[in-house]
Write a protein that holds these residues in place. Structure first.
Motif, PDB file in Angstrom:
ATOM      1  N   TYR A  76       0.814  -1.303   0.028  1.00  0.00           N
ATOM      2  CA  TYR A  76      -0.183  -0.031  -0.030  1.00  0.00           C
ATOM      3  C   TYR A  76       0.761   1.067   0.153  1.00  0.00           C
ATOM      4  O   TYR A  76       1.923   1.351   0.377  1.00  0.00           O
ATOM      5  CB  TYR A  76      -0.987   0.234   1.358  1.00  0.00           C
ATOM      6  N   PRO A  95       0.550   7.959   3.146  1.00  0.00           N
ATOM      7  CA  PRO A  95       0.916   9.300   3.175  1.00  0.00           C
ATOM      8  C   PRO A  95       1.423   9.721   4.521  1.00  0.00           C
ATOM      9  O   PRO A  95       0.972   9.154   5.620  1.00  0.00           O
ATOM     10  CB  PRO A  95      -0.395   9.937   2.857  1.00  0.00           C
ATOM     11  N   TYR A 109       4.782   8.279   0.990  1.00  0.00           N
ATOM     12  CA  TYR A 109       4.707   9.344   0.000  1.00  0.00           C
ATOM     13  C   TYR A 109       4.620  10.810   1.247  1.00  0.00           C
ATOM     14  O   TYR A 109       4.016  10.735   2.258  1.00  0.00           O
ATOM     15  CB  TYR A 109       3.416   9.424  -0.628  1.00  0.00           C
ATOM     16  N   LEU A 132     -12.307   4.371   3.496  1.00  0.00           N
ATOM     17  CA  LEU A 132     -11.727   2.778   3.112  1.00  0.00           C
ATOM     18  C   LEU A 132     -12.860   1.772   3.702  1.00  0.00           C
ATOM     19  O   LEU A 132     -13.108   0.559   3.184  1.00  0.00           O
ATOM     20  CB  LEU A 132     -10.500   2.531   3.463  1.00  0.00           C
ATOM     21  N   VAL A 182      -9.377  -3.088   2.987  1.00  0.00           N
ATOM     22  CA  VAL A 182      -8.935  -2.238   1.768  1.00  0.00           C
ATOM     23  C   VAL A 182      -8.044  -1.254   1.985  1.00  0.00           C
ATOM     24  O   VAL A 182      -8.229  -0.720   3.124  1.00  0.00           O
ATOM     25  CB  VAL A 182     -10.482  -1.432   1.146  1.00  0.00           C
ATOM     26  N   GLY A 183      -7.167  -1.321   1.220  1.00  0.00           N
ATOM     27  CA  GLY A 183      -6.077  -0.077   1.441  1.00  0.00           C
ATOM     28  C   GLY A 183      -5.945   0.814   0.030  1.00  0.00           C
ATOM     29  O   GLY A 183      -6.639   0.632  -0.801  1.00  0.00           O
ATOM     30  N   ILE A 184      -5.028   1.622   0.087  1.00  0.00           N
ATOM     31  CA  ILE A 184      -4.968   2.427  -1.139  1.00  0.00           C
ATOM     32  C   ILE A 184      -3.531   2.362  -1.647  1.00  0.00           C
ATOM     33  O   ILE A 184      -2.482   2.324  -1.142  1.00  0.00           O
ATOM     34  CB  ILE A 184      -5.368   3.973  -1.134  1.00  0.00           C
ATOM     35  N   GLN A 185      -3.343   2.640  -3.100  1.00  0.00           N
ATOM     36  CA  GLN A 185      -2.146   2.980  -3.817  1.00  0.00           C
ATOM     37  C   GLN A 185      -2.447   4.246  -4.613  1.00  0.00           C
ATOM     38  O   GLN A 185      -3.264   4.525  -5.192  1.00  0.00           O
ATOM     39  CB  GLN A 185      -1.783   1.822  -4.845  1.00  0.00           C
ATOM     40  N   PHE A 186      -1.499   5.075  -4.475  1.00  0.00           N
ATOM     41  CA  PHE A 186      -1.263   6.270  -5.359  1.00  0.00           C
ATOM     42  C   PHE A 186      -0.561   6.076  -6.558  1.00  0.00           C
ATOM     43  O   PHE A 186       0.424   5.172  -6.444  1.00  0.00           O
ATOM     44  CB  PHE A 186      -0.360   7.638  -4.496  1.00  0.00           C
ATOM     45  N   LYS A 187      -1.024   6.467  -7.672  1.00  0.00           N
ATOM     46  CA  LYS A 187      -0.606   5.960  -8.983  1.00  0.00           C
ATOM     47  C   LYS A 187      -0.241   7.311  -9.832  1.00  0.00           C
ATOM     48  O   LYS A 187      -1.158   8.104 -10.049  1.00  0.00           O
ATOM     49  CB  LYS A 187      -1.470   4.962  -9.856  1.00  0.00           C
TER      50      LYS A 187
END
Lengths: 216, 216
Positions: free
Chosen positions: B153, B156, B181, B199, B211-216
Motif C-alpha cells: 500500500y 501518506p 509519500y 476505506l 481495503v487499502g490505497i495505492q497512489f498511482k
C-alpha cells in the motif's frame, strides 16, 4: 442514454466529453452555446482522427440539462452556486457532482461549504426529486484528455439514491479502465471530495504528475 | 534506532510490533507491563517459528516513551487524550500518530476534534519540541498481523518537521512493500485521517476486506 455536461468546455469537461462521446450521446453545455459548438467540433475531429465514432453536440448549459437523462456538473467549486442558480429543470434527473471544494494556499486544503460537501450543497440547491451522486472527483483533467492512455483508477461513488448510484457506477466502469466503488450515502461525500486536495499535495511534494488512487 | 509503541498490545499495535521487530529495536508499551511482556513473548514465538530474528521487549507505556527515539501512538482516538495526559517525556522525540478520529453510525464518518485532526491534537497536547508526524493511518490491523502476506500500500506521511518526516518515511519504506509519500504539513493531516473511514465504507459497501490505497 443521454449525458449532459454542464461546463463541458472547461478543464475537466472537455476531456470527459471526449471519453464519454464514443459510449453515450453526449450533450456539451457551456455558458455560450457557440463555445460549446466550437469545442465539440474540435473534439469530434480528434476522435475521428483516431477512427472513433461519437455522438457529441454543443449547446447552452440549460439545454444540456433539459435534453439529458444524466447531468454532470463539470464546474469548479467557486462557480457552483452561481451556475446552479441560473439553471432549472433538474427534476428527476440523475445529477453527478465531481466538484471538490478546495483552496490553494501554500498547499491544497479541503474547504467544504457549511452543508458539509459540494455534493450536499448541490442536493440542497436542486429540487428534491433530483438524484444527486458524487463521482469522478479524483480524475485529473490531463488524464481525461490523454485519449491514447488508459485511466486505471478507482472511482468512489456516493448517493442516497441506489438506482442512480448503480447507473453512475455503470457509466464509470465503461470509461477506460476506471473502476467504480460504492462509497456510501451522500453524507460521506466530504471524505471523497477531500481526496483531491490530498492527491494534489502528494503530486507536489513527491514531484509526480496527475496522481490518482486505486483501492486494493 | 529504537521504536516505542504506545498501545503496542492493541489491535494495530501488536501486528505493527511484529512487522517492525525484525528491522528495529521495538519497545512494546501497554498500560500493564505484564500484558506487554506476554504479548511480546507470543510475538517472538511467532517470529521464531518463521526463522525471523527480532528485537522486542514489553514494558509500560511510559517506559516505551522513555526508551525510544521514535514513539508510535497505536491507540484508538477515544483513548488518545487520556493516554497522552498520563504520559510525559516526549521532548525532542519523533512521535508518529496513526490515529483516525472516526465514528461508526450506519456507516463510518470522519469526526475530527476541534484542533482539526488527531495529529494536530497530539501536537497541541505534547511539548513543543516533540516532532509529530502522521503515518500508517490506513493500514488495517489484519494486514499488520498477516506476516506471511506482503502489504503493498501507499502511506501518506504528514509533518511540519522535515527531518522527522524523512526518518518516518524511511521506516515506512522498510516495512513489507509499503511505500511512503510526503503528504505535506500536519495542517493537512485531516485529509489523510479521513481516508480510513472512507476505506472502511468502501469495504463494507463493496463486500471487500481490509481495503487499502495505492497512489498511482
Amino acid at each position: 442514454m443521454k449525458i449532459g455536461i454542464v461546463g463541458g468546455t472547461g478543464d475537466i469537461g472537455e476531456g470527459m466529453a471526449m471519453r464519454l462521446a464514443p459510449l453515450y450521446d453526449v450533450i456539451v453545455g457551456s455558458r455560450e452555446k457557440e463555445k460549446a459548438q466550437a469545442s465539440c467540433e474540435c473534439s469530434i475531429q480528434s476522435l475521428q482522427k483516431r477512427g472513433t465514432e461519437c455522438s457529441l453536440v454543443g449547446v447552452s448549459n440549460q439545454v444540456a440539462v433539459d435534453d439529458a437523462d444524466i447531468v454532470i456538473l463539470a464546474i469548479p467549486f467557486k462557480n457552483l452556486t452561481a451556475t446552479l442558480s441560473g439553471l432549472n429543470g433538474f427534476e428527476d434527473k440523475v445529477v453527478v457532482s465531481p466538484v471538490n471544494p478546495m483552496e490553494k494556499r501554500d498547499f491544497f486544503v479541503f474547504v467544504p461549504p457549511p452543508e458539509g460537501s459540494a455534493a450536499l450543497l448541490v442536493q440542497q440547491m436542486l429540487p428534491k426529486s433530483a438524484r444527486v451522486c458524487s463521482a469522478f472527483n479524483t480524475i485529473a483533467a490531463n488524464k481525461w484528455r490523454a485519449l491514447d492512455e488508459e485511466i486505471a483508477y478507482s472511482v468512489p461513488v456516493c448517493s442516497d439514491d441506489n438506482k442512480a448510484k448503480q447507473q453512475v457506477m455503470e457509466i464509470v466502469n465503461h470509461v477506460s479502465k476506471l473502476q467504480a466503488y460504492d462509497a456510501g450515502p451522500l453524507a460521506v461525500s466530504a471524505m471523497v471530495e477531500s481526496l483531491t486536495p490530498l492527491l494534489l499535495n502528494i503530486a507536489r511534494y513527491n514531484r509526480m504528475r496527475d496522481v490518482g488512487i486505486q483501492f486494493k
